[in-house]
Design a protein around this motif. Structure first.
Motif, mmCIF file in Angstrom:
data_model
loop_
_atom_site.group_PDB
_atom_site.id
_atom_site.type_symbol
_atom_site.label_atom_id
_atom_site.label_comp_id
_atom_site.label_asym_id
_atom_site.label_seq_id
_atom_site.Cartn_x
_atom_site.Cartn_y
_atom_site.Cartn_z
ATOM 1 N N ASN A 142 16.495 -2.339 18.222
ATOM 2 C CA ASN A 142 15.554 -1.208 18.470
ATOM 3 C C ASN A 142 16.553 0.111 18.752
ATOM 4 O O ASN A 142 16.330 0.833 19.787
ATOM 5 C CB ASN A 142 14.799 -1.609 19.863
ATOM 6 N N ASP A 143 17.248 0.237 17.784
ATOM 7 C CA ASP A 143 18.311 1.437 17.802
ATOM 8 C C ASP A 143 18.059 2.610 16.943
ATOM 9 O O ASP A 143 18.394 2.664 15.676
ATOM 10 C CB ASP A 143 19.914 1.208 17.491
ATOM 11 N N LEU A 144 17.025 3.380 17.470
ATOM 12 C CA LEU A 144 16.230 4.360 16.733
ATOM 13 C C LEU A 144 17.376 5.430 16.053
ATOM 14 O O LEU A 144 17.235 5.857 14.742
ATOM 15 C CB LEU A 144 15.232 5.269 17.439
ATOM 16 N N ASP A 145 18.343 5.755 16.893
ATOM 17 C CA ASP A 145 19.446 6.746 16.673
ATOM 18 C C ASP A 145 20.099 6.028 15.539
ATOM 19 O O ASP A 145 20.642 6.500 14.470
ATOM 20 C CB ASP A 145 20.521 7.158 17.613
ATOM 21 N N GLY A 146 20.704 4.694 15.494
ATOM 22 C CA GLY A 146 21.066 4.223 14.240
ATOM 23 C C GLY A 146 20.366 4.100 13.093
ATOM 24 O O GLY A 146 20.970 4.191 11.957
ATOM 25 N N ILE A 147 19.100 4.050 13.118
ATOM 26 C CA ILE A 147 18.129 3.989 11.967
ATOM 27 C C ILE A 147 18.123 5.645 11.416
ATOM 28 O O ILE A 147 18.275 5.633 10.422
ATOM 29 C CB ILE A 147 16.738 3.564 12.339
ATOM 30 N N VAL A 148 17.988 6.391 12.048
ATOM 31 C CA VAL A 148 17.963 7.733 11.820
ATOM 32 C C VAL A 148 19.209 8.433 11.063
ATOM 33 O O VAL A 148 19.041 9.155 10.308
ATOM 34 C CB VAL A 148 17.622 8.937 12.901
ATOM 35 N N ALA A 149 20.504 7.786 11.634
ATOM 36 C CA ALA A 149 21.688 8.001 11.013
ATOM 37 C C ALA A 149 21.679 7.537 9.767
ATOM 38 O O ALA A 149 22.493 8.234 8.975
ATOM 39 C CB ALA A 149 22.801 7.529 11.862
ATOM 40 N N LEU A 150 21.141 6.652 9.234
ATOM 41 C CA LEU A 150 20.986 6.389 7.774
ATOM 42 C C LEU A 150 20.236 7.053 6.962
ATOM 43 O O LEU A 150 20.759 6.948 5.637
ATOM 44 C CB LEU A 150 20.562 4.829 7.882
ATOM 45 N N TYR A 151 19.509 7.918 7.128
ATOM 46 C CA TYR A 151 18.799 8.979 6.513
ATOM 47 C C TYR A 151 19.534 10.286 6.243
ATOM 48 O O TYR A 151 20.419 10.774 7.306
ATOM 49 C CB TYR A 151 17.625 9.204 7.094
ATOM 50 N N ALA A 152 19.288 10.914 5.086
ATOM 51 C CA ALA A 152 20.055 12.084 4.762
ATOM 52 C C ALA A 152 19.254 13.425 5.605
ATOM 53 O O ALA A 152 18.368 13.010 5.977
ATOM 54 C CB ALA A 152 19.872 12.345 3.267
ATOM 55 N N ASP A 153 19.770 14.236 6.041
ATOM 56 C CA ASP A 153 19.407 15.654 6.670
ATOM 57 C C ASP A 153 18.034 15.997 6.008
ATOM 58 O O ASP A 153 17.343 16.681 6.540
ATOM 59 C CB ASP A 153 20.595 16.602 6.824
ATOM 60 N N ASP A 154 18.156 15.859 4.728
ATOM 61 C CA ASP A 154 16.991 16.290 3.906
ATOM 62 C C ASP A 154 16.032 15.440 3.444
ATOM 63 O O ASP A 154 15.396 15.521 2.250
ATOM 64 C CB ASP A 154 17.488 17.492 2.670
ATOM 65 N N ALA A 155 15.826 14.232 4.092
ATOM 66 C CA ALA A 155 15.218 13.140 3.688
ATOM 67 C C ALA A 155 13.731 13.433 3.830
ATOM 68 O O ALA A 155 13.515 14.091 4.894
ATOM 69 C CB ALA A 155 15.357 11.963 4.388
ATOM 70 N N VAL A 156 12.763 12.809 2.911
ATOM 71 C CA VAL A 156 11.361 12.951 3.018
ATOM 72 C C VAL A 156 10.818 11.533 3.093
ATOM 73 O O VAL A 156 11.159 10.954 2.025
ATOM 74 C CB VAL A 156 10.913 13.803 2.086
#
Length: 66
Positions: free
Chosen positions: A39-53
């Motif tokens: 349940n690590d939302l910050d860890g999941i978000v860190a895997l996405y690129a800054d310009d991800a859609v």
């Protein structure tokens, strides 16, 4: 003879590149599963690129990490 040699080198480099890409995808997938299970939302978000859609079903598109 030269054509066969260069064809052989091309195949070797192609396989090596695919292997490296596959290892990267597997590492990212493993990191995603670990973060999701923890349940690590910050860890999941860190895997996405800054310009991800992302286009979730029945929702508006989500852009970036915010």
């Amino acid at each position: 003879m030269k054509f066969e040699f260069f064809s052989f080198l091309f195949v070797i480099f192609l396989v090596a590149g695919a292997s490296a890409a596959e290892q990267g995808m597997n590492a990212t997938g493993t990191a995603f599963v670990k973060a999701f299970q923890a349940n690590d939302l910050d860890g999941i978000v860190a895997l996405y690129a800054d310009d991800a859609v992302m286009y979730p079903p029945d929702a508006m598109e989500a852009k970036g990490k915010e």
